[in-house]
Scaffold this motif. Structure first.
Motif, PDB file in Angstrom:
ATOM      1  N   ASP A 234       6.567   0.456  -2.941  1.00  0.00           N
ATOM      2  CA  ASP A 234       5.881  -0.142  -4.055  1.00  0.00           C
ATOM      3  C   ASP A 234       5.932  -1.398  -5.237  1.00  0.00           C
ATOM      4  O   ASP A 234       6.107  -0.967  -6.302  1.00  0.00           O
ATOM      5  CB  ASP A 234       6.562   1.035  -5.380  1.00  0.00           C
TER       6      ASP A 234
ATOM      7  N   SER B 180       4.282   1.264   1.858  1.00  0.00           N
ATOM      8  CA  SER B 180       5.747   2.007   1.409  1.00  0.00           C
ATOM      9  C   SER B 180       6.418   3.243   1.457  1.00  0.00           C
ATOM     10  O   SER B 180       6.864   3.192   1.789  1.00  0.00           O
ATOM     11  CB  SER B 180       5.211   2.245  -0.452  1.00  0.00           C
ATOM     12  N   GLY B 181       5.111   4.056   2.225  1.00  0.00           N
ATOM     13  CA  GLY B 181       5.652   5.421   2.421  1.00  0.00           C
ATOM     14  C   GLY B 181       6.739   5.694   4.056  1.00  0.00           C
ATOM     15  O   GLY B 181       7.368   6.262   3.973  1.00  0.00           O
TER      16      GLY B 181
ATOM     17  N   SER C 147       0.735  -1.078   0.160  1.00  0.00           N
ATOM     18  CA  SER C 147      -0.092  -0.133   0.300  1.00  0.00           C
ATOM     19  C   SER C 147       0.625   0.855  -0.257  1.00  0.00           C
ATOM     20  O   SER C 147       1.982   1.605   0.287  1.00  0.00           O
ATOM     21  CB  SER C 147      -0.967   0.216   1.265  1.00  0.00           C
ATOM     22  N   LYS C 148      -0.192   2.534  -0.309  1.00  0.00           N
ATOM     23  CA  LYS C 148       0.799   3.294  -0.333  1.00  0.00           C
ATOM     24  C   LYS C 148       1.409   4.240   1.394  1.00  0.00           C
ATOM     25  O   LYS C 148       2.867   4.809   1.359  1.00  0.00           O
ATOM     26  CB  LYS C 148       0.384   4.869  -1.300  1.00  0.00           C
TER      27      LYS C 148
END
Length: 321
Positions: free
Chosen positions: A148, A123-124, A119-120
């Protein structure tokens, strides 16, 4: 959650301590639930709420690596880190843990041809953590592959760990193994408990007492192979997958010698996977090659795309220098 295997001792005698007993995790007493004693701790460390212990065990499991080869590096969920005795309350299995996060329906969707994506938000968070690590150390951070990432599952391997054959290469291995055995000749591997079978090279020691058996193990002629049987039934929690990351190509013009070696290994492995008489032509481009946490130099599978927009999965690429 797993059932309690051994009846935990109830707090039926508060006279052991002058103060009212309380849970060592939440510091609440019996007003918040029944207190149990799941290990050999005494005094203020003795009592816990079962729900608090379950929460602790679950938290330890979540923090651990997911590859079975690393399961034995952290045993806090099965062994008390204060008195070092085994908990009488088994932790949830990894299958139960996964289902508690995803539900049984989503867990069952892990099959060949499915994708696993990061998921974003996840990953963040990994990007922020990686930012605090010097650039030259990034290559050793396994978590970076999840940034990502989109992984195509190309194989699911069933857990076949009910019996293992343990190879002892030298006398040092035999002595170390003997020292690691419990009183009832059990041994931990990949988060599972196995019992040594006194057969084969240990057949003559099968009727001896513990001292004689330990001595026989240390005096084994090496190399040799010992058989161990799991004392627990397989629940599928150690099934494995092989997946290809489709979103993180490395730079093919990189001057790094490691990338050059990986491309060469990959092409050699792919050549072995081709039908007899076929050859590789110059158009093959290796876009991504990163091994798993335990087999960084070994190619397990390849996804080969064509100009027609199709792809083929080549498995069993056991080529290694």
């Amino acid at each position: 959650m797993a059932d309690v295997d051994v009846p935990a001792r109830k707090n039926d005698d508060a006279s052991e301590n002058q103060e009212a007993p309380m849970c060592r995790y939440c510091f609440e007493g019996e007003e918040s639930g029944e207190l149990i004693s799941p290990c050999k701790c005494m005094g203020g460390q003795k009592w816990v709420h079962l729900s608090c212990l379950r929460r602790w065990q679950r938290g330890v499991l979540v923090s651990q690596p997911t590859h079975p080869d690393f399961y034995d590096s952290d045993t806090r969920h099965i062994t008390c880190n204060v008195c070092n005795s085994a908990y009488t309350c088994k932790p949830p299995t990894r299958l139960e843990l996964m289902q508690s996060f995803t539900g049984a329906e989503l867990a069952a969707a892990v099959e060949v041809g499915s994708f696993i994506g990061s998921s974003k938000g996840f990953s963040g968070e990994l990007k922020r953590q990686l930012h605090g690590i010097p650039q030259h150390l990034h290559v050793g951070v396994v978590d970076r592959h999840w940034i990502d990432g989109v992984f195509l599952i190309v194989r699911v391997t069933k857990d076949a760990g009910s019996i293992i054959n343990l190879k002892l290469s030298d006398s040092g291995d035999a002595s170390a193994f003997a020292e690691d055995l419990s009183d009832d000749f059990c041994w931990q591997s990949r988060g599972r408990t196995y019992r040594l079978e006194f057969q084969g090279p240990l057949q003559a020691a099968s009727s001896g007492d513990r001292t004689a058996r330990i001595s026989a193990i240390k005096k084994l002629g090496v190399p040799c192979v010992l058989k161990l049987s799991s004392i627990e039934e397989s629940d599928g929690s150690q099934d494995g997958i092989v997946a290809v990351n489709l979103t993180q190509p490395f730079h093919n013009l990189s001057s790094g010698s490691e990338h050059a070696r990986k491309r060469w290994r990959f092409k050699q492995a792919l050549q072995q996977a081709l039908a007899e008489g076929e050859t590789l032509h110059g158009g093959v481009q290796v876009l991504h090659f990163v091994g798993g946490p335990c087999d960084e130099e070994l190619a397990h599978a390849a996804v080969v795309s064509t100009n027609a927009g199709r792809y083929d999965i080549h498995e069993d690429l056991h080529y290694e220098t």
